[in-house]
Design an enzyme around this catalytic site. Structure first.
Site, PDB file in Angstrom:
ATOM      1  N   HIS A  65      -3.297   4.961  -5.479  1.00 57.85           N
ATOM      2  CA  HIS A  65      -2.227   4.006  -5.770  1.00 57.85           C
ATOM      3  C   HIS A  65      -2.683   2.958  -6.788  1.00 57.85           C
ATOM      4  CE1 HIS A  65      -0.096   0.158  -4.683  1.00 57.85           C
ATOM      5  NE2 HIS A  65       0.923   0.933  -4.979  1.00 57.85           N
ATOM      6  N   GLU A  68      -2.688   4.445 -10.139  1.00 56.87           N
ATOM      7  CA  GLU A  68      -1.314   4.520 -10.651  1.00 56.87           C
ATOM      8  C   GLU A  68      -0.924   3.200 -11.332  1.00 56.87           C
ATOM      9  OE1 GLU A  68       2.553   3.010  -9.125  1.00 56.87           O
ATOM     10  OE2 GLU A  68       1.897   4.430  -7.596  1.00 56.87           O
ATOM     11  N   HIS A  69      -1.217   2.083 -10.659  1.00 49.48           N
ATOM     12  CA  HIS A  69      -0.904   0.777 -11.267  1.00 49.48           C
ATOM     13  C   HIS A  69      -1.615   0.595 -12.604  1.00 49.48           C
ATOM     14  CE1 HIS A  69       1.050  -2.203  -8.374  1.00 49.48           C
ATOM     15  NE2 HIS A  69       1.224  -1.010  -7.826  1.00 49.48           N
ATOM     16  N   GLU A 140       1.318  -6.863  -2.917  1.00 49.03           N
ATOM     17  CA  GLU A 140       2.158  -5.721  -2.546  1.00 49.03           C
ATOM     18  C   GLU A 140       1.823  -5.272  -1.118  1.00 49.03           C
ATOM     19  OE1 GLU A 140       2.182  -2.516  -5.405  1.00 49.03           O
ATOM     20  OE2 GLU A 140       3.203  -1.154  -4.037  1.00 49.03           O
TER      21      GLU A 140
END
Lengths: 427, 422
Positions: A65, A68-69, A140
């Site tokens: 993840h 991905e960012h 997040e």
């Protein structure tokens, strides 16, 4: 490209595999203004332990993840902005099993496709930019942890599984992501973002030749080795813990009851198992089931109640839940109803209409370009063709559902996760 | 799109959008009525009670069975706020005739069922079934309370409640818990009779059936609809902000604080205001996103919305409680930048491009089209998505600055954590 027509659902696909190992799928959609590109790697939150250059690597939870960012960073700036400037709506997600980058646009599609392919295949990280992301992702994670729906789900999975990486949150924790460095990100990119581990799916009224030539021009010429992954071995079907209860700022209790099932083995059998699981959930507790009507009439569930069957790498489970003032009564009612169906059988007319309804809703999902692309890519990674669903439906019978219920929806496979309101808001 | 819009019965309008590219047809029947505090809960509860059963299919199980047989057709009840109106009714999606194996015609059957849901509910002694009323009353109350579960939605709702406390726009689409508590079977049934007689009805269809088929199916389904003196949909009034902005702070046990800000826009140049909002916080390339979120890492999210029928712009953001003042100042600073015309060369064309993309994409989803056309009908606007796109292309930088200049802060709502949790 290999063209396949599916007359029963009015669809067509074009598939090819490029020299570098990348699979490309085009789903033509004449008459639509939107064009949608979905570029995905078979690498998700569960892929934490894998072999690279002959050595086993353990990477921190949340790294897929995090990567991905950071992929949106380019040497010149930020790809997200470049795409948005062209009117595209870009985004990305990381699931347990895949990471995907996508956009849709009505204008400048081919320019946008170039940007997409280029930023996903060319990593650009600095220690400084990686460190800065800790704050954003930390926020997040904080936001996800405040979300009761997420908590109740995560706690259910922790009840069901002892060792599977399915237990670990895709985003990781504030602690786990603090171990991520630019170097670990480069390692993971090198291992998993190779053309042979990826799939590009384009949905819309596009020129296939142009899509292919852009893809060949932008992506690396070489594929990559197959990366062995470790999901911790197959678990038995007994949950790690039978229940988890916690309190949060919610207005009424919510819950998920889960049942551990045997994992899929890939191929069309996996798709069939998936459809059987979904049909069995619908027959047992779907919106038109006798059980649903009874629980609703008794005030034990409300419109938030739902159920589904899920297959992830190395694991599979059925689960159901929503808001309820008596979650355990609902869980027990589900188990009892499954036993009744196994004993008494499923009414024929009832079964027929559930199959009709399922066919209708699967067909309906083809209105969504996102759904089409996700199912094409998942089907490709697991070795089945999602557009063959009418034929696979035909191959399923009542006895398959009975077998599913007999084997899975039983007390010994079950666990429950409950979130109760905090005392002070429980007035 | 070759849409047709026609009054097919007294104050019953049918909007027809032919399209054969979808796998499904979509049909919607909506009652449009002015939003009021006293009736919002009744209106919100009504379609839920109606959705429980008709004389032909008196319970959820038989309704669900009927829908399953129609190849999993879906009929959902909807409660929406459009400007200062409430729209309640049913939206149905069903597979297109081309994919029905047995050559059945689904649209007529779905339309008939929707008509029955609206006009032929299961009743006893001239009332709804008590169990349905009680069940849906507690569902409505749960739904109103559940808004608290999503802190982002909750903060945005609380902002509008505070900011528009004396205007219909401050009323939530579901009404409030206290009014819901006072609803009983008798009041609801009376309200139902009244609403059928007095509300404007908007019917929408998108799919491959001909106009004639749809018109006759709808006329038949609604043949028993009583019509009296119909109350026209409300036109929202624009208001001015107070001299000094109001600040409302509330505490909850949450990790992340939510800062919502409401602005009044004293101008009627709608296309220019749409551009102001896009530049300010309406896209992932906006000033709020790029500066407050990305550059300064002050928020996980920060975005703005423009409520065009009401001349209101709202900002929604998630922040650490300790960063309140910094985030507040920075958000206002970004608004000032738009007012001064302080933007880079790509920002205006980028914003325009984003909006054009989303308007052009509208015609690709039936749900999007239905929602768009209902909004237009309920707020008395006639332009199609492509008309709006054409108006946006005409907007000059001067008009953007002039419109932004009229934007003034009205109310700030801050939901903060009980302690500063890291």
């Amino acid at each position: 490209m290999k063209e396949t027509k599916y007359t029963r659902i009015g669809e067509k696909t074009l598939w090819t595999k490029l020299a570098n190992g990348l699979s490309v799928c085009i789903v033509p959609k004449p008459g639509f203004a939107r064009k949608y590109a979905f570029f995905s790697t078979r690498y998700g939150g569960m892929d934490m332990r894998f072999q690279l250059n002959g050595e086993w690597l353990d990477t921190p939870a949340g790294i897929a993840h995090y990567l991905e960012h950071k992929m949106f960073d380019t040497e010149e700036g930020n790809a997200l902005q470049d795409l948005t400037k062209n009117g595209a709506e870009p985004n990305a997600f990381t699931s347990n099993a895949i990471t995907a980058y996508y956009f849709d646009s009505t204008e400048h599609f081919y320019d946008n496709l170039k940007i997409l392919l280029s930023f996903v295949s060319v990593p650009y990280f600095t220690e400084e930019s990686v460190a800065k992301e800790q704050g954003i992702i930390g926020q997040e994670i904080g936001m996800i942890e405040d979300n009761p729906e997420w908590q109740v789900y995560k706690r259910l999975i922790e009840c069901l599984y002892k060792t599977s990486p399915a237990r670990v949150s895709v985003a990781g924790s504030v602690e786990s992501i603090s171990h991520i460095t630019a170097q670990t990100l480069y390692d993971c990119h090198k291992a998993f973002y190779t053309p042979s581990n990826m799939c590009l799916c384009v949905v819309g009224d596009v020129d296939a030749a142009q899509v292919l030539s852009i893809t060949e021009e932008i992506l690396p010429k070489e594929g990559g080795p197959v990366i062995p992954r470790d999901y911790g071995g197959e678990e038995n079907l007994t949950p790690a813990v039978k229940e988890s209860v916690c309190r949060m700022e919610v207005s009424m209790p919510s819950f998920l009851a889960g049942f551990k099932c045997r994992p899929g083995k890939g191929g069309e059998a996996q798709m069939r198992q998936n459809l059987i699981g979904d049909l069995a959930c619908d027959v047992l507790m779907g919106e038109s089931s006798p059980l649903y009507a009874k629980l609703y009439a008794d005030g034990l569930i409300n419109g938030s109640f739902g159920s589904c069957y899920e297959m992830l790498p190395g694991v599979a489970y059925a689960y159901a839940g929503g808001d309820s003032n008596d979650p355990k009564a609902v869980q027990q009612a589900i188990i009892k109803e499954a036993a009744r169906l196994v004993k008494e059988g499923i009414d024929d007319a009832y079964y027929q209409r559930i199959v009709r309804a399922n066919f209708g809703s699967t067909l309906k999902s083809l209105n969504s370009f996102e759904n089409i692309a996700v199912s094409m890519v998942e089907g490709y990674f697991h070795g089945y063709d999602p557009y063959r669903f009418p034929e696979v439906f035909d191959s399923i019978g009542k006895e398959d559902l009975i077998d599913f219920l007999r084997e899975n929806i039983v007390e010994s496979h079950g666990a429950i996760s409950i979130i109760n309101p905090k005392e002070e808001s429980n007035s | 799109m070759n849409e047709i819009r026609k009054e097919i019965m007294e104050e019953v309008y049918l909007t027809y959008l032919p399209a054969d590219k979808f796998k499904t047809g979509e049909l919607s029947i909506q009652m449009v009525t002015p939003l009021r505090k006293e009736t919002a809960g009744l209106n919100a509860m009504l379609p839920a009670v109606l959705r429980r059963g008709t004389m032909r299919c008196p319970d959820m199980e038989s309704l669900a069975a009927a829908l399953d047989r129609l190849y999993g057709a879906q009929i959902d009840y909807t409660v929406r706020k459009k400007g200062e109106n409430q729209c309640v009714g049913f939206v149905a999606g069903f597979i297109d005739d081309a994919y029905v194996p047995a050559n059945e015609k689904l649209m007529e059957q779905v339309c008939r069922l929707m008509g029955e849901l609206l006009l032929d509910p299961v009743t006893r002694n001239g009332r709804f079934l008590p169990a349905y009323v009680e069940g849906e009353k507690s569902n409505l109350i749960d739904a109103i309370r559940a808004i608290r579960n999503d802190k982002r939605d909750y903060a945005d709702l609380r902002l509008l409640q505070e900011m528009c406390a004396d205007e219909p726009y401050g009323v939530s689409r579901l009404g409030d818990e206290e009014s819901a508590q006072h609803i009983n079977n008798q009041k609801l049934y009376q309200h139902y009779q009244n609403l059928l007689t007095t509300s404007r009805v908007e019917v929408f269809y998108c799919g491959s059936c001909s106009w004639e088929r749809v018109e006759s199916a709808v006329l038949e389904a609604l043949s028993a609809l009583p019509r009296g003196v119909v109350e026209m949909p409300a036109v929202a009034q624009l208001s001015l902000p107070p001299e000094e902005p109001r600040l409302v702070t509330e505490e909850m046990d949450v990790t992340q604080g939510k800062l919502s800000m409401g602005f009044r826009c004293d101008n009627t140049d709608i296309p220019a205001m749409i551009m102001v909002n896009l530049l300010f916080g309406g896209s992932s390339n906006s000033k709020l996103f790029l500066n407050v979120r990305e550059k300064l890492s002050l928020c996980y999210y920060a975005s703005s919305s423009f409520h065009r029928v009401k001349g209101i712009m709202t900002v929604s953001s998630g922040i650490e409680t300790k960063d309140y003042q910094k985030a507040y100042d920075e958000i206002l600073k970004q608004l000032q930048a738009v007012q001064r015309g302080d933007w880079e060369e790509w920002e205006v064309p980028g914003a325009l491009s984003t909006m054009i993309n989303s308007l052009q994409s509208l015609s690709d989803t039936q749900g999007g089209l239905e929602n768009f056309y209902l909004g237009q009908a309920a707020t008395g606007q006639a332009e199609a998505p492509e008309d709006l796109a054409a108006q946006l292309r005409q907007v000059t930088e001067e008009r953007i600055m002039a419109s932004a200049g009229t934007v003034k802060l009205d109310t700030v709502y801050f939901l903060k954590g009980k302690e500063d949790v890291q």
